[in-house]
Design an enzyme around this catalytic site. Structure first.
Site, mmCIF file in Angstrom:
data_model
loop_
_atom_site.group_PDB
_atom_site.id
_atom_site.type_symbol
_atom_site.label_atom_id
_atom_site.label_comp_id
_atom_site.label_asym_id
_atom_site.label_seq_id
_atom_site.Cartn_x
_atom_site.Cartn_y
_atom_site.Cartn_z
ATOM 1 N N GLY A 255 0.632 -1.223 -0.194
ATOM 2 C CA GLY A 255 -0.103 0.106 -0.065
ATOM 3 C C GLY A 255 0.591 1.645 0.460
ATOM 4 O O GLY A 255 0.241 2.190 -0.424
ATOM 5 N N GLU A 297 3.858 -6.354 1.321
ATOM 6 C CA GLU A 297 3.526 -7.297 0.405
ATOM 7 C C GLU A 297 3.284 -6.324 -0.630
ATOM 8 O O GLU A 297 1.712 -5.032 -1.189
ATOM 9 C CB GLU A 297 1.895 -7.800 0.230
ATOM 10 N N PRO A 298 4.507 -4.987 -1.004
ATOM 11 C CA PRO A 298 3.756 -3.609 -2.404
ATOM 12 C C PRO A 298 3.769 -4.325 -3.547
ATOM 13 O O PRO A 298 4.726 -5.070 -3.869
ATOM 14 C CB PRO A 298 5.385 -3.776 -1.902
ATOM 15 N N GLY A 299 3.483 -3.518 -4.119
ATOM 16 C CA GLY A 299 2.497 -4.051 -5.455
ATOM 17 C C GLY A 299 3.518 -2.197 -6.354
ATOM 18 O O GLY A 299 4.544 -2.934 -7.257
ATOM 19 N N ARG A 337 -6.821 4.124 -14.504
ATOM 20 C CA ARG A 337 -6.880 5.305 -13.622
ATOM 21 C C ARG A 337 -7.521 6.477 -12.841
ATOM 22 O O ARG A 337 -7.832 7.005 -12.151
ATOM 23 C CB ARG A 337 -5.503 5.099 -12.821
ATOM 24 N N CYS A 369 -14.590 7.044 -25.494
ATOM 25 C CA CYS A 369 -15.592 7.366 -26.015
ATOM 26 C C CYS A 369 -16.405 8.289 -24.517
ATOM 27 O O CYS A 369 -17.507 7.058 -24.579
ATOM 28 C CB CYS A 369 -16.732 6.835 -27.197
ATOM 29 N N GLU A 370 -15.493 8.782 -24.228
ATOM 30 C CA GLU A 370 -15.912 9.079 -22.585
ATOM 31 C C GLU A 370 -15.303 10.369 -22.248
ATOM 32 O O GLU A 370 -14.918 10.399 -22.302
ATOM 33 C CB GLU A 370 -15.614 8.077 -20.901
ATOM 34 N N TYR A 397 -1.439 -0.886 -12.194
ATOM 35 C CA TYR A 397 -2.317 -0.931 -12.307
ATOM 36 C C TYR A 397 -3.140 -0.172 -13.522
ATOM 37 O O TYR A 397 -3.962 0.392 -14.221
ATOM 38 C CB TYR A 397 -3.901 -0.371 -10.961
HETATM 39 C C1 PLP Z 1 -4.227 -7.588 -0.523
HETATM 40 C C2 PLP Z 1 -2.584 -6.720 -1.143
HETATM 41 N N1 PLP Z 1 -1.784 -6.766 -0.936
HETATM 42 C C3 PLP Z 1 -1.141 -5.738 -0.699
HETATM 43 C C4 PLP Z 1 -1.559 -4.973 -1.668
HETATM 44 C C5 PLP Z 1 -0.547 -4.017 -2.925
HETATM 45 O O1 PLP Z 1 -0.627 -2.823 -2.790
HETATM 46 P P1 PLP Z 1 0.334 -2.227 -3.089
HETATM 47 O O2 PLP Z 1 -0.160 -1.945 -4.846
HETATM 48 O O3 PLP Z 1 -0.910 -0.648 -3.033
HETATM 49 O O4 PLP Z 1 1.191 -1.876 -2.907
HETATM 50 C C6 PLP Z 1 -3.418 -4.778 -2.585
HETATM 51 C C7 PLP Z 1 -3.552 -4.320 -3.193
HETATM 52 O O5 PLP Z 1 -4.729 -4.416 -3.307
HETATM 53 C C8 PLP Z 1 -3.822 -6.225 -1.528
HETATM 54 O O6 PLP Z 1 -5.298 -5.851 -1.748
#
Ligand code: PLP
Length: 444
Positions: A255, A297-299, A337, A369-370, A397
């Site tokens: 997050g 859990e970084p994304g 987004r 078309c939005e 994303y």
């Molecule tokens: C359970 C969980 N872990 C990790 C993430 C990754 O979040 P971020 O991409 O903001 O680091 C998410 C994203 O929604 C999530 O739902």
């Protein structure tokens, strides 16, 4: 030890330069050449920026005894990225059969695959368990019963985490908050004791490994993570007091945000990882608890800044109201987004990096078309038809949320490193779109 700059505080990828032709260069390659070779729109992923982000997490967590970084694949997943993540020793969060199939295609080790989601099917759980000892993050009571039944039927002891709602809200868009009391994800904290009793009643079919919380996405601050460390430590203490069990692992989610514009000032990856892990250690020690293995859990922070989208500018028009629009050859289908979250972005003219900055902004708009298909509402670019527009911060994303809206094939994605570009996702074609269509005989 040489500390790397955490890429999430910068709008541009780590390798960004400008060459003598005044072109934008990423990963050692002129983006004008990339556009000529691969076409536009084009997603570019800079490998070095991904590696720098991972390094910043590793360095920040180095002081915490036992930890594992899990990459949240929902941010952007394809087989090549899975291989890259695996090579770096990261685990992987998956939330769908497609993400699981991608992990399988890359030969990802089952023990570091974490299956998330609030509506996993029995087939999905069985597919995961067929890979080996995957971890299942349980979201709700009926899922708990389903996983227990499957474990008993297969004669397996399944590693499970319980996702809890900590009641903590980061300062972010309402659609990406997940830690608040009304969240659709996870269990209320009050449910914890009865849930553990339930798990114990399954006679060892489920091994409760830890608790998990994820507060939401694109958070810039540390405080929410300090708060969840305290709340989760309270839960571990309660479980110790009530059941004499010390859960061995703790998953505090992802997050952390990235800078999409110069106005964004997120906590750096390094500082987030260091301070959050220090807080977890403090919260657990204060309660006399052993330190659990810490999972993060970084994304977005792993891939977000690495991504740049290249568009070709098309028609430009000025309305009597004074507003000027420049339309590009992509938009909400490759980047939903802005229309979904009112997300902000930064762009440049990739083929004229030293072009003058105009006094008046133009609206950089998509071709879909939005009316809401606006990439940047007010962009200070002296861009003209035919220019190459680069939008930064599109690694997370974007591709993973892209659609075929207006029957538009999705762009290609190239991974750039050391002056070399490799396609990691091919451009879709109209034939790809047509190949799934079927026409009933009565319509012919
Ligand atoms: C359970 C969980 N872990 C990790 C993430 C990754 O979040 P971020 O991409 O903001 O680091 C998410 C994203 O929604 C999530 O739902």
């Amino acid at each position: 030890m040489m500390l790397v700059q955490s890429p999430n505080v910068s709008v541009q990828p780590s390798t960004t330069t400008i060459n003598e032709d005044e072109h934008l260069v990423i990963g050692g390659i002129d983006t004008v050449e990339l556009a000529e070779k691969f076409g536009t729109p084009l997603w570019i992923m800079d490998e070095q920026t991904i590696l720098d982000s991972i390094k910043a997490f590793k360095e920040g967590l180095a002081g915490y005894p036992n930890h594992q970084i899990l990459y949240a694949g929902k941010a952007f997943l394809c087989t090549a990225i899975c291989h890259l993540i695996k090579k770096q020793g990261l685990g992987l969060d998956v939330v769908s059969p497609g993400e699981l199939a991608t992990a399988r295609a890359a030969g990802f080790p089952a023990e570091i695959i974490f299956m998330h989601g609030n509506n996993k099917s029995a087939a999905e759980i069985e597919e995961g368990l067929a890979l080996g000892n995957v971890n299942i993050v349980i979201d709700n009571e009926s899922e708990l019963l389903m996983v227990a039944e499957i474990a008993q039927r297969l004669g397996k002891m399944v590693r499970v985490f319980l996702r809890v709602i900590p009641g903590v809200e980061p300062d972010t868009h309402v659609h990406i908050v997940t830690g608040h009391a009304e969240s659709k994800f996870g269990f209320a904290l009050e449910a914890l004791i009865p849930l553990v009793q339930r798990i114990q009643s399954f006679d060892g079919a489920l091994q409760l490994v830890g608790l998990h919380a994820h507060i939401g996405s694109q958070s810039h601050d540390l405080e929410p993570y300090f708060e969840i460390s305290e709340i989760l430590a309270d839960c571990y203490k309660e479980l110790l007091d009530s059941f004499q069990i010390e859960l061995p692992e703790l998953d505090i989610g992802g997050g952390l945000g990235i800078a999409y514009t110069d106005a964004d000032k997120p906590t750096s990856i390094y500082e987030w990882a260091k301070k959050t892990s220090e807080q977890v250690a403090k919260s657990f020690k204060q309660r006399g608890l052993a330190l659990p293995k810490l999972l993060v859990e970084p994304g977005r922070t792993i891939v977000g800044t690495a991504g740049v989208t290249l568009y070709r500018a098309g028609h430009k028009k000025r309305l009597p109201s004074g507003v000027t629009y420049l339309a590009v050859d992509g938009g909400m289908a490759d980047n939903p987004r802005p229309i979904t979250y009112d997300a902000k972005y930064t762009a440049c003219i990739a083929n004229r990096m030293r072009a003058p900055i105009p006094d008046k902004p133009l609206g950089l708009v998509g071709k879909f078309c939005e009316s809401g298909d606006i990439i940047i509402k007010e962009s200070y670019l002296s861009a003209e038809t035919g220019d190459l527009i680069a939008v930064f911060g599109t690694g997370a994303y974007n591709l993973s949320m892209a659609s075929n809206y207006n029957r538009t094939p999705r762009p290609a994605c190239v991974l750039v490193a050391g002056g070399k570009a490799d396609i990691i996702v091919e451009r879709e074609t109209n034939e790809d779109l047509l190949k799934l269509d079927r026409v009933p005989d009565r319509l012919r």
